[in-house]
Design an enzyme around this catalytic site. Structure first.
Site, short mmCIF file in Angstrom:
data_model
loop_
_atom_site.label_atom_id
_atom_site.label_comp_id
_atom_site.label_asym_id
_atom_site.label_seq_id
_atom_site.Cartn_x
_atom_site.Cartn_y
_atom_site.Cartn_z
CG HIS A 281 49.56 51.90 98.97
ND1 HIS A 281 50.10 51.08 97.65
CD2 HIS A 281 48.22 51.56 99.90
CE1 HIS A 281 48.89 50.58 98.03
NE2 HIS A 281 48.46 50.69 99.28
CG ASP A 358 48.82 58.19 95.50
OD1 ASP A 358 47.38 57.40 94.70
OD2 ASP A 358 49.02 56.72 96.22
CD GLN A 361 44.02 56.75 102.17
OE1 GLN A 361 43.55 56.72 102.90
NE2 GLN A 361 43.93 55.25 102.10
CE LYS A 384 41.79 52.80 99.62
NZ LYS A 384 42.77 53.06 99.47
CB CYS A 522 49.96 48.66 100.80
SG CYS A 522 49.11 47.02 100.99
#
Length: 568
Positions: A281, A358, A361, A384, A522
């Protein structure tokens, strides 16, 4: 006011009537011991603000003082007594439904735990916890626990992982869009909030709303405990070893920037190397570009194959003794690829590199264990994972956070301020300057409570079955090409449709009440890796159903004029 009156605003499933009584003396003992005496506050960091001679230690007159002084911004500034952290809740043999818990996590078992021997800078609130007549004699379990009837029993051994009944807990899914039932397949952008989270936010504003840590009154005690109880829930959710490793931020983007501006500036130098992947991202690209530009470091990119999976052999080739940081996603937001995170982290550590993972997600789709992963930093956003927007988490290993300087200065993150120097709080407080997003942190804790009622293993299994079903049906549509076909995926079904612009597909689906994302998500580099500028991206959550996917499939057949050859 009676206990029942106090909780009259709560829905029926939060009733305390059937819970067993608890000895009030035991509650009083637990409350008294919940926050311990302050530590001596040694090994503090100092910020030199002038060339004036700096004393070797804080004058005794400035220690162990609680003051509320009006700041330039009009807020209260609290000068805490030296020392920080939380004392572990003593084992008083309390467990099960009889454990005394209070609104918003006040004295929830484990709330605010730290390492043994560490003590609370907020113990001045103890009197307000102990003598709050509304909560002193509560005799039941957490008012935000869920009735077993809300979560039907599922025999996992039978293979029945269907969690579609959970959608009834999400009121927005009853919305009508263009006269049709809303089909929400834009979960990679944001997830919806269960009623339990909405209720928890409402309860906070009705009964607990206050600034935290620095106010010596009842609502400050409630708000502080609710906030710190949420930190404890996140610690357990990620299997971190301590709440001192959990920093509240606005979201994953802010968490990454925090690391870049603190750890990065301290540890990245000229000709050092930072590795990221093609899958990232923009939020895990731009901060590192900025840092490399400032420091004269080099940014290198790990390639992916035609399915969208990391090429491990190329990753190993790129790792060198110059690699200072590896920052990569656990799950691609554009493709759904699940990266081999544990293997990549192990390889990076062999080269002496620090790793940021990260998880924005990942946290809503699978169990996460930061100790097993052994990542040095882990970031995610609350919205999220069925929590409010504007709240997120940075996990950092304690030894690393303790060496990092703050990136913002102000109230809450300080122990003592003079015109000559500032003494910072230890982590995590040193990274939480000013008034944080208190209510939404509490909401994030409620979202984690909600997920824990199902279990992330069950959620992962159910979503995997949805993903397989959706992939199979989408592949049947003439002219449709799936983008991102790695064997290990989570929750994302990106595609392009021959003869149609992605924005036109998204617009048509919206007319049918179906919400998907159309665009570059993104993540322009990874789409350009496949020769694209955009895709249509349906994305899944555990409140989705096969019927949602069927609605998507029918609409796509309608769009291409071939409904008679597709499912009815």
């Amino acid at each position: 006011m009676s206990t029942n009156d106090f909780f009259s605003d709560l829905p029926g499933e939060f009733s305390r009537k059937d819970s067993p009584p608890v000895d009030p003396n035991l509650i009083a003992e637990w409350s008294k011991k919940f926050f311990g005496p302050l530590s001596s506050g040694s090994n503090v960091d100092e910020l030199v603000l002038s060339s004036s001679k700096i004393p070797n230690e804080i004058p005794a007159s400035s220690q162990n003082v609680i003051s509320q002084e009006e700041s330039a911004s009009g807020g209260n500034s609290w000068t805490p007594r030296s020392g920080a952290g939380y004392t572990r809740v003593p084992d008083l043999g309390l467990s099960g439904a009889g454990v005394p818990t209070f609104p918003g996590g006040l004295n929830v078992p484990g709330a605010g735990q730290g390492l043994p021997g560490q003590n609370s800078p907020f113990s001045f609130l103890d009197d307000f916890r102990s003598f709050d007549s509304k909560v002193q004699n509560l005799q039941v379990s957490d008012p935000f626990s869920f009735s077993p009837s809300l979560v039907p029993s599922v025999d996992i051994s039978s293979g029945n992982f269907d969690l579609s009944y959970a959608r009834k807990d999400f009121p927005i899914l009853e919305e009508k869009v263009n006269g049709r039932n809303l089909v929400w397949l834009d979960n990679a952008a944001t997830t919806h909030k269960p009623q339990a989270v909405i209720d928890r936010l409402s309860y906070f504003y009705k009964h607990e709303n206050s600034n935290i840590h620095r106010g010596a009154h009842t609502l400050a005690a409630r708000a502080t405990d609710a906030y710190e109880a949420a930190r404890e829930k996140i610690k357990n959710f990620l299997n971190s070893s301590s709440t001192e490793e959990i920093v509240f931020v606005r979201g994953a983007t802010e968490a990454i920037n925090l690391v870049a501006q603190t750890w990065g500036r301290q540890n990245i130098g000229k000709d050092d190397e930072i590795l990221i992947s093609w899958l990232e991202h923009h939020a895990n690209i731009v901060p590192w570009q900025m840092l490399c530009s400032e420091k004269g470091a080099k940014l290198k990119v790990i390639p992916v194959d035609e399915t969208g999976q990391i090429i491990l052999s190329e990753y190993q080739r790129l790792l060198t003794p110059k690699t200072r940081l590896v920052a990569f996603t656990q799950v691609s937001n554009a493709l759904g690829t699940v990266t081999p995170a544990q293997t990549m982290i192990e390889l990076a550590h062999k080269q002496g590199a620090t790793v940021l993972l990260d998880g924005a997600q990942a946290v809503s789709h699978m169990p996460v264990d930061v100790q097993v992963l052994d990542c040095d930093f882990y970031v995610f956003s609350g919205h999220k994972v069925f929590a409010p927007t504007g709240i997120g988490v940075l996990f950092g290993k304690k030894g690393i956070l303790d060496q990092m300087t703050p990136w913002q200065g102000g109230g809450n993150m300080i122990q003592d301020v003079t015109f000559e120097r500032t003494v910072y709080q230890p982590a995590p407080f040193r990274f939480e300057a000013g008034t944080g997003n208190i209510a939404d942190a509490v909401g994030l804790g409620a979202a984690i409570d909600y997920l824990n009622k199902f279990g992330m293993v069950r959620i992962a299994e159910y979503e995997h079955s949805l993903l397989e079903y959706g992939t199979k049906e989408l592949k049947k549509i003439p002219g449709l090409k799936m983008i991102g076909t790695a064997p290990d995926k989570a929750g994302v079904l990106s595609f392009v449709l021959e003869g149609f612009k992605t924005e036109d597909v998204g617009r048509y689906l919206a007319q049918e009440g179906i919400a998907v994302r159309s665009g570059h998500h993104c993540a322009q580099p990874i789409l350009r890796r496949f020769g694209l500028e955009s895709t249509v991206r349906p994305s899944l959550a555990f409140y989705n159903t096969c019927e949602d996917i069927d609605a998507l499939i029918r609409a796509l057949y309608d769009l291409i004029g071939g409904r008679t050859s597709g499912p009815l």
